[in-house]
Design a protein around this motif. Structure first.
Motif, PDB file in Angstrom:
ATOM      1  N   GLN A 218      20.229  17.796   4.659  1.00  0.00           N
ATOM      2  CA  GLN A 218      20.467  19.207   4.362  1.00  0.00           C
ATOM      3  C   GLN A 218      21.818  19.371   3.663  1.00  0.00           C
ATOM      4  OE1 GLN A 218      17.855  21.219   5.302  1.00  0.00           O
ATOM      5  NE2 GLN A 218      16.936  19.339   6.113  1.00  0.00           N
ATOM      6  N   LEU A 219      21.781  19.944   2.456  1.00  0.00           N
ATOM      7  CA  LEU A 219      22.993  20.134   1.652  1.00  0.00           C
ATOM      8  C   LEU A 219      23.196  21.606   1.334  1.00  0.00           C
ATOM      9  CD1 LEU A 219      22.338  17.400  -1.092  1.00  0.00           C
ATOM     10  CD2 LEU A 219      23.368  17.053   1.164  1.00  0.00           C
ATOM     11  N   SER A 220      24.466  22.008   1.274  1.00  0.00           N
ATOM     12  CA  SER A 220      24.830  23.319   0.750  1.00  0.00           C
ATOM     13  C   SER A 220      25.776  23.084  -0.423  1.00  0.00           C
ATOM     14  CB  SER A 220      25.504  24.175   1.821  1.00  0.00           C
ATOM     15  OG  SER A 220      25.848  25.443   1.290  1.00  0.00           O
ATOM     16  N   ILE A 221      25.426  23.655  -1.582  1.00  0.00           N
ATOM     17  CA  ILE A 221      26.171  23.375  -2.811  1.00  0.00           C
ATOM     18  C   ILE A 221      26.533  24.680  -3.496  1.00  0.00           C
ATOM     19  CG2 ILE A 221      26.111  22.210  -5.047  1.00  0.00           C
ATOM     20  CD1 ILE A 221      23.964  20.353  -3.878  1.00  0.00           C
ATOM     21  N   GLU A 222      27.816  24.833  -3.806  1.00  0.00           N
ATOM     22  CA  GLU A 222      28.276  25.988  -4.577  1.00  0.00           C
ATOM     23  C   GLU A 222      28.300  25.629  -6.059  1.00  0.00           C
ATOM     24  OE1 GLU A 222      32.013  27.389  -3.173  1.00  0.00           O
ATOM     25  OE2 GLU A 222      31.198  28.193  -1.293  1.00  0.00           O
ATOM     26  N   LEU A 223      27.939  26.598  -6.904  1.00  0.00           N
ATOM     27  CA  LEU A 223      27.844  26.366  -8.340  1.00  0.00           C
ATOM     28  C   LEU A 223      28.745  27.331  -9.095  1.00  0.00           C
ATOM     29  CD1 LEU A 223      23.946  26.149  -8.629  1.00  0.00           C
ATOM     30  CD2 LEU A 223      25.553  24.286  -8.198  1.00  0.00           C
ATOM     31  N   ASN A 224      29.341  26.821 -10.178  1.00  0.00           N
ATOM     32  CA  ASN A 224      30.125  27.641 -11.088  1.00  0.00           C
ATOM     33  C   ASN A 224      29.700  27.249 -12.498  1.00  0.00           C
ATOM     34  OD1 ASN A 224      32.432  28.506 -12.823  1.00  0.00           O
ATOM     35  ND2 ASN A 224      33.239  29.206 -10.855  1.00  0.00           N
ATOM     36  N   VAL A 225      29.156  28.204 -13.243  1.00  0.00           N
ATOM     37  CA  VAL A 225      28.514  27.913 -14.528  1.00  0.00           C
ATOM     38  C   VAL A 225      29.264  28.580 -15.668  1.00  0.00           C
ATOM     39  CG1 VAL A 225      26.358  28.029 -15.835  1.00  0.00           C
ATOM     40  CG2 VAL A 225      26.290  27.861 -13.328  1.00  0.00           C
ATOM     41  N   THR A 226      29.502  27.835 -16.743  1.00  0.00           N
ATOM     42  CA  THR A 226      30.035  28.411 -17.979  1.00  0.00           C
ATOM     43  C   THR A 226      29.161  27.978 -19.147  1.00  0.00           C
ATOM     44  OG1 THR A 226      31.535  26.549 -18.374  1.00  0.00           O
ATOM     45  CG2 THR A 226      32.407  28.432 -17.147  1.00  0.00           C
ATOM     46  N   GLN A 227      28.988  28.862 -20.116  1.00  0.00           N
ATOM     47  CA  GLN A 227      28.232  28.552 -21.331  1.00  0.00           C
ATOM     48  C   GLN A 227      29.104  28.871 -22.539  1.00  0.00           C
ATOM     49  OE1 GLN A 227      24.651  30.904 -21.037  1.00  0.00           O
ATOM     50  NE2 GLN A 227      23.593  29.386 -19.785  1.00  0.00           N
ATOM     51  N   THR A 228      29.168  27.920 -23.467  1.00  0.00           N
ATOM     52  CA  THR A 228      29.989  28.060 -24.669  1.00  0.00           C
ATOM     53  C   THR A 228      29.145  27.721 -25.896  1.00  0.00           C
ATOM     54  OG1 THR A 228      31.919  27.322 -23.411  1.00  0.00           O
ATOM     55  CG2 THR A 228      32.117  27.335 -25.802  1.00  0.00           C
ATOM     56  N   PRO A 229      29.134  28.567 -26.922  1.00  0.00           N
ATOM     57  CA  PRO A 229      28.349  28.246 -28.123  1.00  0.00           C
ATOM     58  C   PRO A 229      28.904  27.025 -28.848  1.00  0.00           C
ATOM     59  CG  PRO A 229      29.689  30.207 -28.478  1.00  0.00           C
ATOM     60  CD  PRO A 229      29.823  29.858 -27.032  1.00  0.00           C
ATOM     61  N   LYS A 230      28.012  26.180 -29.338  1.00  0.00           N
ATOM     62  CA  LYS A 230      28.419  24.993 -30.090  1.00  0.00           C
ATOM     63  C   LYS A 230      28.436  25.257 -31.593  1.00  0.00           C
ATOM     64  CE  LYS A 230      27.421  20.958 -28.694  1.00  0.00           C
ATOM     65  NZ  LYS A 230      26.743  19.679 -28.378  1.00  0.00           N
ATOM     66  N   SER A 231      28.122  26.485 -31.976  1.00  0.00           N
ATOM     67  CA  SER A 231      28.118  26.880 -33.375  1.00  0.00           C
ATOM     68  C   SER A 231      28.870  28.196 -33.496  1.00  0.00           C
ATOM     69  CB  SER A 231      26.679  27.033 -33.879  1.00  0.00           C
ATOM     70  OG  SER A 231      26.656  27.593 -35.181  1.00  0.00           O
ATOM     71  N   THR A 232      29.339  28.500 -34.693  1.00  0.00           N
ATOM     72  CA  THR A 232      30.018  29.775 -34.937  1.00  0.00           C
ATOM     73  C   THR A 232      29.062  30.825 -35.488  1.00  0.00           C
ATOM     74  OG1 THR A 232      30.653  29.051 -37.162  1.00  0.00           O
ATOM     75  CG2 THR A 232      32.217  28.638 -35.362  1.00  0.00           C
ATOM     76  N   VAL A 233      27.794  30.438 -35.676  1.00  0.00           N
ATOM     77  CA  VAL A 233      26.820  31.379 -36.232  1.00  0.00           C
ATOM     78  C   VAL A 233      25.521  31.307 -35.439  1.00  0.00           C
ATOM     79  CG1 VAL A 233      27.770  31.269 -38.559  1.00  0.00           C
ATOM     80  CG2 VAL A 233      25.943  29.693 -37.909  1.00  0.00           C
ATOM     81  N   TRP A 234      24.772  32.398 -35.518  1.00  0.00           N
ATOM     82  CA  TRP A 234      23.429  32.452 -34.967  1.00  0.00           C
ATOM     83  C   TRP A 234      22.459  32.536 -36.129  1.00  0.00           C
ATOM     84  CZ3 TRP A 234      21.047  37.470 -32.555  1.00  0.00           C
ATOM     85  CH2 TRP A 234      19.694  37.238 -32.255  1.00  0.00           C
ATOM     86  N   HIS A 235      21.612  31.527 -36.286  1.00  0.00           N
ATOM     87  CA  HIS A 235      20.605  31.507 -37.345  1.00  0.00           C
ATOM     88  C   HIS A 235      19.384  32.294 -36.880  1.00  0.00           C
ATOM     89  CE1 HIS A 235      22.801  28.591 -39.785  1.00  0.00           C
ATOM     90  NE2 HIS A 235      23.089  27.966 -38.654  1.00  0.00           N
ATOM     91  N   LEU A 236      19.093  33.378 -37.564  1.00  0.00           N
ATOM     92  CA  LEU A 236      17.973  34.229 -37.179  1.00  0.00           C
ATOM     93  C   LEU A 236      16.647  33.551 -37.477  1.00  0.00           C
ATOM     94  CD1 LEU A 236      19.323  37.638 -38.523  1.00  0.00           C
ATOM     95  CD2 LEU A 236      19.217  36.895 -36.140  1.00  0.00           C
ATOM     96  N   PRO A 237      15.597  33.901 -36.734  1.00  0.00           N
ATOM     97  CA  PRO A 237      14.283  33.285 -36.957  1.00  0.00           C
ATOM     98  C   PRO A 237      13.742  33.572 -38.345  1.00  0.00           C
ATOM     99  CG  PRO A 237      14.376  34.438 -34.840  1.00  0.00           C
ATOM    100  CD  PRO A 237      15.616  34.814 -35.584  1.00  0.00           C
ATOM    101  N   ASN A 238      12.837  32.705 -38.780  1.00  0.00           N
ATOM    102  CA  ASN A 238      12.126  32.871 -40.051  1.00  0.00           C
ATOM    103  C   ASN A 238      13.053  32.976 -41.253  1.00  0.00           C
ATOM    104  OD1 ASN A 238       9.636  32.913 -38.661  1.00  0.00           O
ATOM    105  ND2 ASN A 238       9.880  35.096 -38.230  1.00  0.00           N
TER     106      ASN A 238
END
Length: 299
Positions: A218-238
């Protein structure tokens, strides 16, 4: 023209914030799902690094799953999205919350899941989900517990709206799952799990895990999440153009309980949220989004 493209595509981006990188996006902004067949989505590999091995005694964190071991657990997902284009009114484009009862069975290479009666906060989606009862989902799992592939096999009578909702729910759950370190650790240990979340805006996700308690399996685990973009732009679909990423802040926390003898978390939740701003380099169009996603496991 870009305003029209945004209106058609941003909802899909806000809901999923990711795709496998190998699927196309339909003209209405939705992602296609398999019809009457299993869909397999590879999941990006993880890198696990120990920051602090913790106190003695130390031991390996490995799931000791006997093939055929079963577990009843419920997965709930809630994704909140608000967006604003320029000075237009703020729009709430949140998809409906979902509750998914699961029967998990351990196999030789992963976990097979059978869906129960899936429900939703939206009556229309709840009705569309009724035929999905008894559908199958599979996780391919590494020896360190990392999910390496997601397999979806909805029943043939499941409508596309329900299939897409299930795909997004499990995709969110997969990227909030845990991989264990290779080395033995003790209570108080800290390790990081680094993983790329594929999508129109590729993200690097770093989850810091802290083992707060252990009693046998039995384990209890605390989580801390960060997300960082790897690009400076968002390419729109199509090939509809691209947006500059002005700012992007996504952070989350959570706690989960794990039984190493069972295939899925026993309980707990992880919530990730933040703000994002995008700008069209060829006009004055600016998009602002506020997002919050919660993945919860329980009885």
């Amino acid at each position: 023209m870009l305003l029209l493209v945004l209106a058609m595509t941003l909802t899909a981006f806000g809901v999923g914030c990711s795709d496998t990188g190998e699927r196309t996006v339909e003209s209405d902004g939705t992602e296609p799902v398999g019809v009457n067949k299993e869909v397999t989505m590879p999941i990006e590999a993880v890198t696990t690094t120990i920051v602090d091995p913790g106190a003695e005694p130390r031991g390996s964190l490995r799931r000791t799953l006997e093939p055929g071991t079963t577990q009843q657990v419920t997965l709930s997902t809630d994704h909140h999205v608000e967006q604003q284009i320029n000075s237009q009114a703020l729009r709430d484009i949140s998809p409906p919350a979902m509750t998914i009862p699961l029967t998990a069975q351990a196999g030789n290479d992963g976990v097979e899941l059978t869906l129960g009666n899936v429900t939703s906060s939206d009556p229309n989606l709840a009705k569309a989900l009724l035929p999905a009862d008894g559908s199958h989902v599979g996780f391919d799992v590494s020896e360190l517990g990392a999910i390496t592939a997601l397999k979806l096999a909805p029943k043939p009578s499941t409508p596309d709206t329900a299939r897409a909702a299930l795909e997004q729910a499990f995709y969110q759950a997969v990227y909030q799952s845990i991989a264990f370190p290779a080395e033995p650790v003790g209570v108080g240990s800290v390790w990081t799990v680094r993983q790329q979340v594929s999508g129109s805006v590729p993200l690097e996700q770093v989850t810091t895990c802290t083992l707060t308690a252990r009693d046998g399996n039995q384990l209890s685990i605390e989580l801390n999440v960060t997300q960082t973009p790897k690009s400076t732009v968002w390419h729109l679909p199509n090939e509809a153009g691209q947006l500059e990423i002005v700012d992007y802040l996504m952070h989350g926390t959570g706690t989960i309980a794990v039984d190493l003898g069972l295939p899925l978390p026993v309980s707990g939740s992880v919530q990730v949220g933040g703000n994002q701003t995008y700008r069209d380099p060829n006009s004055a169009v600016t998009l602002r989004q506020t997002l919050r996603t919660e993945v919860q496991w329980g009885a």
